[in-house]
Design an enzyme around this catalytic site. Structure first.
Site, PDB file in Angstrom:
ATOM      1  N   THR A  56       3.526   9.777   6.515  1.00 39.74           N
ATOM      2  CA  THR A  56       2.656  10.713   7.236  1.00 39.74           C
ATOM      3  C   THR A  56       1.201  10.247   7.177  1.00 39.74           C
ATOM      4  OG1 THR A  56       2.410  12.087   5.275  1.00 39.74           O
ATOM      5  CG2 THR A  56       4.147  12.735   6.820  1.00 39.74           C
ATOM      6  N   TYR A  98       3.579   1.315 -12.824  1.00 41.23           N
ATOM      7  CA  TYR A  98       3.624   1.075 -11.367  1.00 41.23           C
ATOM      8  C   TYR A  98       4.007  -0.391 -11.095  1.00 41.23           C
ATOM      9  CZ  TYR A  98       1.593   0.332  -6.667  1.00 41.23           C
ATOM     10  OH  TYR A  98       1.384  -0.004  -5.346  1.00 41.23           O
TER      11      TYR A  98
HETATM   12  N1  LIG Z   1      -2.936   1.423  -0.778  1.00 42.90           N
HETATM   13  C1  LIG Z   1      -2.918   0.303  -1.474  1.00 42.90           C
HETATM   14  O1  LIG Z   1      -3.966  -0.225  -1.879  1.00 42.90           O
HETATM   15  C2  LIG Z   1      -1.614  -0.385  -1.772  1.00 42.90           C
HETATM   16  C3  LIG Z   1      -1.642  -1.683  -2.275  1.00 42.90           C
HETATM   17  C4  LIG Z   1      -0.443  -2.332  -2.525  1.00 42.90           C
HETATM   18  C5  LIG Z   1       0.756  -1.693  -2.302  1.00 42.90           C
HETATM   19  N2  LIG Z   1       0.760  -0.427  -1.828  1.00 42.90           N
HETATM   20  C6  LIG Z   1       2.069   0.209  -1.615  1.00 42.90           C
HETATM   21  O2  LIG Z   1       2.193   0.543  -0.249  1.00 42.90           O
HETATM   22  C7  LIG Z   1       2.985   1.722  -0.117  1.00 42.90           C
HETATM   23  C8  LIG Z   1       2.198   2.752   0.668  1.00 42.90           C
HETATM   24  O3  LIG Z   1       1.006   2.994  -0.025  1.00 42.90           O
HETATM   25  P1  LIG Z   1      -0.164   3.930   0.524  1.00 42.90           P
HETATM   26  O4  LIG Z   1      -1.382   3.576  -0.238  1.00 42.90           O
HETATM   27  O5  LIG Z   1      -0.147   3.940   1.996  1.00 42.90           O
HETATM   28  O6  LIG Z   1       0.354   5.315  -0.040  1.00 42.90           O
HETATM   29  P2  LIG Z   1      -0.280   6.747   0.104  1.00 42.90           P
HETATM   30  O7  LIG Z   1      -1.459   6.736   1.001  1.00 42.90           O
HETATM   31  O8  LIG Z   1      -0.414   7.325  -1.244  1.00 42.90           O
HETATM   32  O9  LIG Z   1       1.002   7.400   0.829  1.00 42.90           O
HETATM   33  C9  LIG Z   1       1.034   8.638   1.163  1.00 42.90           C
HETATM   34  C10 LIG Z   1       2.330   8.869   1.902  1.00 42.90           C
HETATM   35  O10 LIG Z   1       3.416   8.907   0.988  1.00 42.90           O
HETATM   36  C11 LIG Z   1       4.059  10.168   1.121  1.00 42.90           C
HETATM   37  N3  LIG Z   1       4.625  10.549  -0.172  1.00 42.90           N
HETATM   38  C12 LIG Z   1       4.016  10.599  -1.362  1.00 42.90           C
HETATM   39  N4  LIG Z   1       4.886  10.977  -2.333  1.00 42.90           N
HETATM   40  C13 LIG Z   1       6.076  11.154  -1.715  1.00 42.90           C
HETATM   41  C14 LIG Z   1       7.358  11.550  -2.160  1.00 42.90           C
HETATM   42  N5  LIG Z   1       7.586  11.842  -3.447  1.00 42.90           N
HETATM   43  N6  LIG Z   1       8.385  11.631  -1.268  1.00 42.90           N
HETATM   44  C15 LIG Z   1       8.151  11.362   0.043  1.00 42.90           C
HETATM   45  N7  LIG Z   1       6.948  10.990   0.532  1.00 42.90           N
HETATM   46  C16 LIG Z   1       5.920  10.891  -0.339  1.00 42.90           C
HETATM   47  C17 LIG Z   1       2.978  11.083   1.623  1.00 42.90           C
HETATM   48  O11 LIG Z   1       3.529  12.184   2.269  1.00 42.90           O
HETATM   49  P3  LIG Z   1       2.968  13.698   2.171  1.00 42.90           P
HETATM   50  O12 LIG Z   1       1.632  13.642   1.504  1.00 42.90           O
HETATM   51  O13 LIG Z   1       2.900  14.111   3.609  1.00 42.90           O
HETATM   52  O14 LIG Z   1       3.986  14.408   1.411  1.00 42.90           O
HETATM   53  C18 LIG Z   1       2.271  10.165   2.610  1.00 42.90           C
HETATM   54  O15 LIG Z   1       3.031  10.062   3.793  1.00 42.90           O
HETATM   55  C19 LIG Z   1       3.308   2.169  -1.529  1.00 42.90           C
HETATM   56  O16 LIG Z   1       4.573   1.696  -1.905  1.00 42.90           O
HETATM   57  C20 LIG Z   1       2.235   1.505  -2.368  1.00 42.90           C
HETATM   58  O17 LIG Z   1       2.665   1.285  -3.689  1.00 42.90           O
HETATM   59  C21 LIG Z   1      -0.390   0.263  -1.556  1.00 42.90           C
END
Ligand SMILES: NC(=O)c1ccc[n+]([C@@H]2O[C@H](COP(=O)([O-])OP(=O)(O)OC[C@H]3O[C@@H](n4cnc5c(N)ncnc54)[C@H](OP(=O)(O)O)[C@@H]3O)[C@@H](O)[C@H]2O)c1
Length: 264
Positions: A16, A154
């Site tokens: 989302t 993590y």
């Molecule tokens: N951002 C970074 O710097 C970074 C770097 C490396 C890797 N990653 C990886 O990339 C992926 C995406 O990261 P992001 O930073 O985009 O994440 P984020 O912004 O924290 O993601 C939020 C999304 O995850 C959903 N969500 C959270 N907990 C959930 C749960 N228990 N069940 C279902 N949906 C859930 C939220 O939905 P709602 O809030 O609508 O419930 C929202 O759609 C992750 O695996 C992260 O580890 C991120």
């Protein structure tokens, strides 16, 4: 370039907002049928509305499921039967020392980050094999290899994801199904933007200074020396999801701005 994704059905966990949302937008733009996911119907409705505004004829729907809930798969099974593309994107973290990270937090991170993708792959991979086409993409992190001291749990989930991805790829030998992993670096999602904004207020500095400092003092190995944009991760994900990536299987592809050192 035609990525040949028209009418391929994709499910993206945790989409989302953030990287998952950017992948949903990119797949929808390429003509895929996209199913997004978040924990609440309210956020799903809002994200679907934004995506429909961006791609007016796009086929997008959502499933409200919390992957912390061990029975989350029941809801997924009720709503999705066949799938061409599974993006195991959902990931949570707690930035804490090893001493302060509770056993419960370890369990939660493993349940959401690893076990959600174990359960989804168990359900969808045999169907993809029977169909002789499919793509599973895991979203890992630079942390799997950098292992920052405040993100040990993590990072351990992300290292486990990479082993799972490689192992599953090995089971696809001789088929048109592939399983790959993307390892993003620090990415400017909505939550990262919020963090930078709050730090800037606390430290009486500009948001640009706070962001610059992260690369000067924390992620010093980054060659990019700036946050990656979610779209930059999504562009790579969409190529991997497409039939054009047919010679890539069992790979970990770094989209980390060069932060992981070494030649592989
Ligand atoms: N951002 C970074 O710097 C970074 C770097 C490396 C890797 N990653 C990886 O990339 C992926 C995406 O990261 P992001 O930073 O985009 O994440 P984020 O912004 O924290 O993601 C939020 C999304 O995850 C959903 N969500 C959270 N907990 C959930 C749960 N228990 N069940 C279902 N949906 C859930 C939220 O939905 P709602 O809030 O609508 O419930 C929202 O759609 C992750 O695996 C992260 O580890 C991120």
């Amino acid at each position: 370039m035609d990525l040949q994704l028209t009418n391929k059905t994709a499910f993206i966990t945790g989409s989302t907002s953030g990287i998952g949302f950017a992948i949903a937008k990119a797949l929808l733009t390429e003509g895929a049928v996209v199913i997004i996911n978040g924990r609440s119907q309210k956020n799903i409705d809002s994200a679907v509305k934004q995506l429909q505004a961006f791609v007016p004829n796009g086929k997008v729907s959502g499933i409200a499921v919390d992957f912390k809930d061990p029975s989350a798969m029941d809801a997924v099974k009720q709503k999705i039967d066949q799938l061409d593309i599974l993006i195991n994107n959902v990931g949570i973290y707690a930035s804490k020392s090893f001493d302060k990270t509770t056993t419960n937090e370890w369990h939660e991170m493993f349940e959401v980050n690893l076990m959600s993708s174990v359960k989804l792959s168990k359900y969808f991979l045999p169907k993809m094999k029977a169909n002789n086409w499919g793509r599973i993409i895991f979203i890992s992190s630079e942390c799997a290899q950098l292992v920052p001291e405040d993100l040990i749990a993590y990072s351990a989930t992300k290292a486990a994801i990479q082993a799972l991805s490689r192992g599953l790829a090995q089971t696809t030998k001789g088929s048109n199904v592939s399983v790959n992993t993307l390892a993003p670096g620090s990415t400017l999602t909505e939550s990262a933007q919020e963090y930078i904004k709050n730090q800037a207020i606390i430290e009486h500095r500009s948001e640009e200074d706070v962001a610059d400092d992260f690369f000067k003092k924390v992620r010093t190995s980054s060659l990019l020396q700036r946050f990656t944009q979610p779209k930059e991760i999504a562009d790579m994900a969409v190529f991997l999801a497409s039939p054009l990536s047919s010679a890539t299987n069992g790979a970990v592809i770094k989209v980390d701005g060069g932060s992981i050192p070494g030649i592989v």
